[in-house]
Design a protein around this motif. Sequence first.
Motif, PDB file in Angstrom:
ATOM      1  N   ASP A  39      27.309  49.179  -3.043  1.00 42.94           N
ATOM      2  CA  ASP A  39      26.182  48.739  -2.960  1.00 42.94           C
ATOM      3  C   ASP A  39      26.013  47.269  -2.839  1.00 42.94           C
ATOM      4  OD1 ASP A  39      25.107  51.470  -3.370  1.00 42.94           O
ATOM      5  OD2 ASP A  39      24.434  50.913  -5.456  1.00 42.94           O
ATOM      6  N   CYS A  40      27.001  46.384  -3.213  1.00 44.58           N
ATOM      7  CA  CYS A  40      27.204  44.945  -3.106  1.00 44.58           C
ATOM      8  C   CYS A  40      27.810  44.601  -1.754  1.00 44.58           C
ATOM      9  CB  CYS A  40      27.598  44.195  -4.334  1.00 44.58           C
ATOM     10  SG  CYS A  40      29.524  44.261  -4.587  1.00 44.58           S
ATOM     11  N   SER A  45      29.767  42.295  -7.228  1.00 44.06           N
ATOM     12  CA  SER A  45      28.663  41.953  -8.081  1.00 44.06           C
ATOM     13  C   SER A  45      27.987  43.501  -8.527  1.00 44.06           C
ATOM     14  CB  SER A  45      27.596  41.012  -7.319  1.00 44.06           C
ATOM     15  OG  SER A  45      27.123  41.746  -6.186  1.00 44.06           O
ATOM     16  N   CYS A  46      28.902  44.448  -8.286  1.00 45.50           N
ATOM     17  CA  CYS A  46      28.139  45.728  -8.956  1.00 45.50           C
ATOM     18  C   CYS A  46      29.725  46.644  -9.246  1.00 45.50           C
ATOM     19  CB  CYS A  46      27.525  46.467  -8.107  1.00 45.50           C
ATOM     20  SG  CYS A  46      28.330  47.321  -6.438  1.00 45.50           S
ATOM     21  N   THR A  48      29.986  49.862  -8.068  1.00 47.78           N
ATOM     22  CA  THR A  48      29.721  51.070  -7.396  1.00 47.78           C
ATOM     23  C   THR A  48      31.138  51.512  -6.444  1.00 47.78           C
ATOM     24  OG1 THR A  48      28.493  50.097  -5.556  1.00 47.78           O
ATOM     25  CG2 THR A  48      27.198  50.827  -7.670  1.00 47.78           C
ATOM     26  N   MET A  71      32.980  42.135 -14.010  1.00 50.59           N
ATOM     27  CA  MET A  71      32.283  43.322 -13.419  1.00 50.59           C
ATOM     28  C   MET A  71      32.637  44.655 -13.808  1.00 50.59           C
ATOM     29  SD  MET A  71      29.419  43.540 -12.026  1.00 50.59           S
ATOM     30  CE  MET A  71      29.450  41.757 -11.465  1.00 50.59           C
ATOM     31  N   PHE A  74      30.628  46.812 -16.487  1.00 47.06           N
ATOM     32  CA  PHE A  74      29.669  47.665 -16.169  1.00 47.06           C
ATOM     33  C   PHE A  74      30.036  49.047 -15.571  1.00 47.06           C
ATOM     34  CE2 PHE A  74      28.178  43.103 -15.948  1.00 47.06           C
ATOM     35  CZ  PHE A  74      27.103  43.256 -16.895  1.00 47.06           C
ATOM     36  N   GLN A 105      30.413  58.862 -10.009  1.00 46.01           N
ATOM     37  CA  GLN A 105      30.145  58.521  -8.557  1.00 46.01           C
ATOM     38  C   GLN A 105      30.011  59.657  -7.617  1.00 46.01           C
ATOM     39  OE1 GLN A 105      32.270  54.147  -9.560  1.00 46.01           O
ATOM     40  NE2 GLN A 105      32.827  55.183  -7.917  1.00 46.01           N
TER      41      GLN A 105
END
Length: 106
Positions: A39-40, A45-46, A48, A71, A74, A105
Amino acid sequence: MTTIIFIEPDGSRREVDAAPGQSLMEAAVHHGVKGIDADCGGACSCATCHGYVDEAWRDRIEPADGAELDMLEFAYRRGEGSRLTCQVKVADGMNGLLIRLPESQG
């Protein structure tokens, strides 16, 4: 080219060619590997693009830095070998690197 092996969330094995300097995430997205959303876009910064580096490879790749470790907090089901594939660059000696992608995922 270096062959990277991804185990997709459904258990399917995908072998993809990756160029030196390319991130594992970039190689996965380029080849349509399921379970890498990115996504980033690789900005760390994510989470995913979270994956698990196979135990046999963990000592052979560069360790995660502070930003990646932060990160990864998360990432769903963070565990042994957890890495953000956007932060792992393909290098000589990585032929056959195995990455498992979390079921979450899929």
